[in-house]
Design a protein around this motif. Structure first.
Motif, PDB file in Angstrom:
ATOM      1  N   ASN A 221      70.653  44.400 -16.640  1.00 20.37           N
ATOM      2  CA  ASN A 221      69.720  45.502 -16.436  1.00 20.37           C
ATOM      3  C   ASN A 221      70.303  46.770 -17.065  1.00 20.37           C
ATOM      4  N   PRO A 222      69.615  47.350 -18.027  1.00 23.05           N
ATOM      5  CA  PRO A 222      70.182  48.513 -18.707  1.00 23.05           C
ATOM      6  C   PRO A 222      70.119  49.802 -17.897  1.00 23.05           C
ATOM      7  N   GLY A 223      69.535  49.761 -16.709  1.00 23.78           N
ATOM      8  CA  GLY A 223      69.385  50.968 -15.908  1.00 23.78           C
ATOM      9  C   GLY A 223      70.721  51.541 -15.479  1.00 23.78           C
ATOM     10  N   PRO A 224      70.756  52.829 -15.157  1.00 30.52           N
ATOM     11  CA  PRO A 224      72.028  53.493 -14.810  1.00 30.52           C
ATOM     12  C   PRO A 224      72.503  53.222 -13.392  1.00 30.52           C
ATOM     13  N   VAL A 225      71.631  52.699 -12.526  1.00 32.38           N
ATOM     14  CA  VAL A 225      71.991  52.546 -11.109  1.00 32.38           C
ATOM     15  C   VAL A 225      72.236  51.076 -10.785  1.00 32.38           C
ATOM     16  N   HIS A 226      73.468  50.731 -10.535  1.00 26.83           N
ATOM     17  CA  HIS A 226      73.872  49.402 -10.061  1.00 26.83           C
ATOM     18  C   HIS A 226      73.260  48.247 -10.871  1.00 26.83           C
ATOM     19  N   PRO A 227      73.512  48.190 -12.159  1.00 28.01           N
ATOM     20  CA  PRO A 227      72.947  47.093 -12.960  1.00 28.01           C
ATOM     21  C   PRO A 227      73.459  45.717 -12.536  1.00 28.01           C
ATOM     22  N   ASP A 228      74.618  45.662 -11.884  1.00 31.70           N
ATOM     23  CA  ASP A 228      75.178  44.369 -11.476  1.00 31.70           C
ATOM     24  C   ASP A 228      74.324  43.668 -10.425  1.00 31.70           C
ATOM     25  N   LEU A 229      73.482  44.434  -9.712  1.00 34.08           N
ATOM     26  CA  LEU A 229      72.599  43.812  -8.718  1.00 34.08           C
ATOM     27  C   LEU A 229      71.743  42.715  -9.341  1.00 34.08           C
ATOM     28  N   TRP A 230      71.381  42.904 -10.594  1.00 34.24           N
ATOM     29  CA  TRP A 230      70.462  41.981 -11.259  1.00 34.24           C
ATOM     30  C   TRP A 230      71.168  40.722 -11.778  1.00 34.24           C
TER      31      TRP A 230
ATOM     32  N   THR B  54      85.060  51.713 -25.609  1.00 34.01           N
ATOM     33  CA  THR B  54      83.800  51.460 -24.910  1.00 34.01           C
ATOM     34  C   THR B  54      82.666  52.044 -25.730  1.00 34.01           C
ATOM     35  N   ASN B  55      81.605  51.275 -25.859  1.00 34.34           N
ATOM     36  CA  ASN B  55      80.508  51.650 -26.749  1.00 34.34           C
ATOM     37  C   ASN B  55      79.224  51.905 -25.994  1.00 34.34           C
ATOM     38  N   GLU B  56      79.345  52.145 -24.686  1.00 36.13           N
ATOM     39  CA  GLU B  56      78.146  52.357 -23.876  1.00 36.13           C
ATOM     40  C   GLU B  56      78.404  53.474 -22.879  1.00 36.13           C
ATOM     41  N   GLU B  57      77.540  54.462 -22.862  1.00 36.76           N
ATOM     42  CA  GLU B  57      77.748  55.626 -22.005  1.00 36.76           C
ATOM     43  C   GLU B  57      77.729  55.270 -20.527  1.00 36.76           C
ATOM     44  N   ASN B  58      76.938  54.264 -20.131  1.00 32.15           N
ATOM     45  CA  ASN B  58      76.847  53.894 -18.718  1.00 32.15           C
ATOM     46  C   ASN B  58      78.174  53.385 -18.172  1.00 32.15           C
ATOM     47  N   THR B  59      79.026  52.824 -19.043  1.00 34.27           N
ATOM     48  CA  THR B  59      80.315  52.301 -18.576  1.00 34.27           C
ATOM     49  C   THR B  59      81.439  53.307 -18.753  1.00 34.27           C
TER      50      THR B  59
ATOM     51  N   ALA C 113      74.646  46.814   0.405  1.00 26.81           N
ATOM     52  CA  ALA C 113      73.736  47.653   1.183  1.00 26.81           C
ATOM     53  C   ALA C 113      73.575  49.023   0.532  1.00 26.81           C
ATOM     54  N   ASP C 114      74.696  49.610   0.122  1.00 24.02           N
ATOM     55  CA  ASP C 114      74.635  50.926  -0.535  1.00 24.02           C
ATOM     56  C   ASP C 114      73.865  50.856  -1.843  1.00 24.02           C
ATOM     57  N   ALA C 115      74.073  49.772  -2.588  1.00 21.57           N
ATOM     58  CA  ALA C 115      73.416  49.639  -3.890  1.00 21.57           C
ATOM     59  C   ALA C 115      71.904  49.571  -3.734  1.00 21.57           C
ATOM     60  N   ILE C 116      71.427  48.828  -2.737  1.00 25.68           N
ATOM     61  CA  ILE C 116      69.977  48.719  -2.532  1.00 25.68           C
ATOM     62  C   ILE C 116      69.385  50.089  -2.193  1.00 25.68           C
ATOM     63  N   VAL C 117      70.070  50.813  -1.315  1.00 28.91           N
ATOM     64  CA  VAL C 117      69.588  52.149  -0.955  1.00 28.91           C
ATOM     65  C   VAL C 117      69.572  53.057  -2.179  1.00 28.91           C
ATOM     66  N   ASP C 118      70.635  53.010  -2.985  1.00 29.54           N
ATOM     67  CA  ASP C 118      70.706  53.860  -4.179  1.00 29.54           C
ATOM     68  C   ASP C 118      69.571  53.550  -5.153  1.00 29.54           C
ATOM     69  N   VAL C 119      69.300  52.265  -5.332  1.00 31.94           N
ATOM     70  CA  VAL C 119      68.227  51.871  -6.254  1.00 31.94           C
ATOM     71  C   VAL C 119      66.894  52.429  -5.769  1.00 31.94           C
ATOM     72  N   MET C 120      66.638  52.318  -4.457  1.00 35.36           N
ATOM     73  CA  MET C 120      65.368  52.791  -3.911  1.00 35.36           C
ATOM     74  C   MET C 120      65.256  54.313  -3.985  1.00 35.36           C
ATOM     75  N   GLU C 121      66.318  54.996  -3.634  1.00 34.20           N
ATOM     76  CA  GLU C 121      66.260  56.461  -3.670  1.00 34.20           C
ATOM     77  C   GLU C 121      66.178  56.966  -5.112  1.00 34.20           C
ATOM     78  N   ASN C 122      66.825  56.264  -6.027  1.00 32.43           N
ATOM     79  CA  ASN C 122      66.722  56.650  -7.432  1.00 32.43           C
ATOM     80  C   ASN C 122      65.297  56.458  -7.936  1.00 32.43           C
TER      81      ASN C 122
ATOM     82  N   GLU D  98      81.899  46.335 -24.636  1.00 28.13           N
ATOM     83  CA  GLU D  98      80.734  46.497 -25.492  1.00 28.13           C
ATOM     84  C   GLU D  98      79.462  46.578 -24.640  1.00 28.13           C
ATOM     85  N   PRO D  99      78.322  46.946 -25.225  1.00 25.10           N
ATOM     86  CA  PRO D  99      77.087  47.104 -24.450  1.00 25.10           C
ATOM     87  C   PRO D  99      76.711  45.851 -23.656  1.00 25.10           C
ATOM     88  N   ASN D 100      76.023  46.096 -22.538  1.00 26.31           N
ATOM     89  CA  ASN D 100      75.496  45.032 -21.670  1.00 26.31           C
ATOM     90  C   ASN D 100      76.597  44.204 -21.020  1.00 26.31           C
TER      91      ASN D 100
END
Length: 735
Positions: free
Chosen positions: A519-528, A331-336, A574-583, A302-304
């Motif tokens: 974090n509802p964002g599409p890039v690495h929400p698990d970081l939060w 699954t009820n959320e497009e991000n997943t 490390a990859d996730a941080i870079v992806d978040v910044m570049e996004n 489910e969402p979130n």
């Protein structure tokens, strides 16, 4: 005078002998008097099985009347009825009507547990000096207008309850045949009218068990009752009357309280033995894989929901043949959805079948859960394991373990890491919502381990297919009920149909994840999730070798004086941080003018993005305070860092953009730089040179941190990046 003394002495001896004779004769009569437990039950429910087990424990003989007959005596959970029980007794007890050496003890069965044997029952019954004894309760049912006709009592319960009746067979027979009644007439009202008739009461020599010597009716008496231990037995004590009833009856709305008590009485959990029923009636699974039961794995994301890739990875690691598993995924959320697609791309062919309900289908959660039940039956599954996406299963033997418990519905205990929030409730309040049972904390913390009858379970549980079929025959849409959430609706229906819900904490099975602050964002929400789901965040993002360096007798690498290097992040972090910044994409120009700073000016500018620009400042500060501080306090003894910072950012070095950084001091007490990509693959050159010591640190492994003092001694520069792009995460700590 002496003659008189001798006569008194002789009389005393005679009286003693006579009393002894009476005692022996009484004991003989008890031995010769038979005891037969009698009950009416039309279905072999979980409650009936429990009732029968308690009788077997005390070697009590039972006559079950009406099994598999159609019940037409009304819905006793909602109102009057039950006359059918008396009519069944009339048809079945005639052969006993003249047996003066037989005592019949009639009780209900679905909501009754015995806690004592024949000797105790007969001893207590004989002390009444009556031929028929009814149990008693503090409320009058079903006709309150009869209240004033009841005899007053100075001690005990005043009103009759028909859930427990004991008497000599001829008297019992006479009582049930005093008049004809319909199957839908109320059985308790029938007995009440007999008891309130003074002539009939005297004729039957009938009385009430006012102080619960034999039968304890729980309704409106919960506050009087306490679970105690008598030797090897767990018993219920009525603390008001100081009695230990032999029959515990969950009359009216007190059935959940009986379920709670029955986890202990008579031979359930005990402080000396632990769980004594955990190894009872276990299902022996076949050794050959092809003979194992089929399972529908019903997955609901489910969402979130955080950490979906890890969840799906653990699903794949379950120790059960994939050829015996059918997947049903909602699954009820497009991000997943992309994670599910990637999972199925790799593993679909291994499973017996796959059914996916995607966000584009627009199916509500409760509807999807009902669809899963129907799909399970359609595919002739033997079991359904329902599991939500926020459950991380760490015990790969879960499916087989739950199957061996041989329960209609059973789930593993999972809880939030280092929290008390779990997937079960030990009790319900008057509105049907959560209430904390007296043993909830002990169960959640696994101070008491066993398998527990509980009123509510969610998130992960195994159901037998015959249970699903029965439930669907009674309730076509079990996950809908008034305005309840899907899980609450399901559990409410299951309870109403007499099916027991169980949770086991006999082993560690995994954990429940919080869905708060995702974090509802599409890039690495698990970081939060660094604070909300700490354990899973650490497993995903903290380098596994980091923890070894926090131990007292391990050394941290020191490539330059007072400069220390250690593994901190996984490559995924490390990859996730870079992806978040570049996004995010809003890199600074590397100019002195910088509106992001309080003074608007940066003395030693870099091409960077600050953590607060991507809303990660709070999480990064928490990371600084929680992990590298272990190393700081170890390598710089006597200094206790506050781990405060107002400058946390990711720097990008490129030959065509900014390739190096001139010599400078940092505005910090200590600085941490973390390498976010790989030397030799992603870039060439780069590193940090400390001018005072003419010492350079280069080729820092991805995810490794470099810490050094920020002022006075460690004047340093960023060495030139020759090719590619180099990323580092920089923190100026304790400015």
């Amino acid at each position: 005078m002496e003659k008189n003394r001798n006569m008194v002495s002789l009389l005393s001896v005679s009286v003693t002998l006579f009393c002894l004779f009476l005692s022996i004769e009484h004991a003989k009569s008890q031995e010769t008097t038979e005891l037969l437990i009698v009950t009416v039950a039309t279905d072999e429910t979980d409650g009936f099985v429990r009732f029968k087990e308690s009788l077997d424990y005390f070697n009590l003989t039972v006559l079950v009347i009406g099994m598999h007959e159609e019940w037409v005596g009304g819905d006793l959970s909602r109102g009057m009825g039950g006359g059918q029980k008396i009519n069944m007794l009339k048809r079945s007890l005639e052969s006993y009507k003249d047996n003066t050496n037989l005592v019949l003890f009639f009780t209900d069965s679905y909501d009754v547990v015995f806690t004592g044997g024949k000797e105790e029952i007969m001893s207590k019954f004989n002390k009444f000096n009556a031929k028929l004894v009814f149990s008693a309760e503090s409320t009058i049912w079903p006709d309150a207008s009869l209240k004033d006709l009841y005899p007053e009592v100075t001690v005990g319960k005043r009103f009759l309850c028909s859930g427990g009746i004991i008497g000599y067979a001829p008297t019992f027979w006479e009582a049930i045949n005093m008049q004809d009644i319909s199957d839908t007439f109320d059985d308790q009202l029938y007995y009440t009218k007999i008891y309130l008739n003074t002539t009939l009461r005297a004729k039957l020599n009938a009385t009430l068990d006012h102080t619960s010597q034999l039968v304890q009716n729980i309704n409106f008496a919960k506050s009087e009752l306490e679970i105690v231990q008598q030797g090897d037995l767990s018993r219920i004590q009525n603390t008001v009357y100081r009695t230990y009833p032999v029959v515990i009856h969950g009359n009216g709305p007190s059935k959940l309280e009986l379920n709670y008590m029955a986890n202990y009485i008579p031979d359930g959990w005990h402080s000396n033995f632990g769980c004594r029923k955990c190894e009872w009636n276990l299902l022996q699974l076949p050794e050959a894989e092809e003979n194992l039961p089929t399972v529908q794995l019903a997955i609901f994301i489910e969402p979130n929901t955080p950490f979906i890739p890890e969840f799906l990875s653990r699903i794949q690691q379950l120790d059960y043949p994939k050829s015996k598993i059918t997947l049903f995924i909602h699954t009820n959320e497009e991000n997943t959805e992309r994670y599910v697609s990637q999972f199925l791309l790799r593993h679909r062919v291994k499973y017996q079948g796959v059914q996916v309900i995607s966000p584009h289908d627009g199916v509500h959660e409760a509807t999807a859960r009902n669809m899963a039940l129907d799909h399970c039956i359609l595919k002739n599954c033997d079991y359904q394991l329902s599991i939500d996406g926020n459950v991380q299963i760490t015990n790969s033997s879960l499916i087989k373990f739950l199957m061996t418990k041989n329960k209609q519905v059973v789930g593993p205990l999972v809880k939030l890491h280092e929290k008390l929030w779990s997937n079960f409730w030990g009790a319900l309040n008057a509105d049907g919502y959560y209430a904390r049972s007296a043993d909830y904390i002990s169960i959640v913390n696994r101070e008491r381990t066993g398998i527990w009858n509980i009123p509510f379970i969610s998130s992960v549980y195994l159901m037998k297919s015959e249970t699903i079929r029965f439930l669907l025959s009674r309730v076509p849409q079990p996950y809908f009920y008034e305005d309840m959430d899907a899980d609450m609706a399901f559990c409410a229906h299951v309870r109403q149909e007499g099916i027991f819900l169980h949770v086991t904490n006999e082993a560690e099975f995994g954990r429940l994840l919080s869905k708060a602050n995702v974090n509802p964002g599409p890039v690495h929400p698990d970081l939060w999730q660094i604070e909300t789901n700490k354990k899973d965040w650490e497993e995903k993002y903290i380098h596994p070798d980091f923890w070894n360096l926090t131990l007292e007798n391990t050394e941290v690498s020191q490539p330059c004086p007072d400069v220390y290097m250690f593994p901190l992040f996984t490559e995924e972090m490390a990859d996730a941080i870079v992806d978040v910044m570049e996004n995010h994409g809003e890199w600074s120009g590397g100019k002195n003018k910088d509106d992001r700073l309080a003074g608007g000016y940066e003395n030693v500018p870099t091409v960077d993005i600050h953590m607060n620009q991507v809303n990660y400042e709070k999480q990064w500060l928490h990371m600084l305070a929680t992990y590298p501080t272990h190393i700081i306090q170890k390598v710089y003894p006597g200094y206790y860092t506050k781990a405060s910072s107002i400058m946390m950012f990711v720097v990008r070095y490129r030959p065509s953009e900014q390739s190096f950084l001139r010599p400078h001091h940092d505005s910090s007490t200590w600085t941490m730089n973390v390498a976010l990509n790989t030397y030799g693959e992603d870039y060439e050159g780069g590193g940090c040179r400390f001018l005072r010591y003419d010492c350079s640190v280069t080729q820092i492994p991805k995810g490794y941190a470099l810490v050094h003092p920020g002022r006075l001694t460690h004047y340093h520069e960023g060495l030139q990046t020759m090719e590619g792009t180099r990323y580092i995460a920089v923190s100026f700590v304790d400015p």
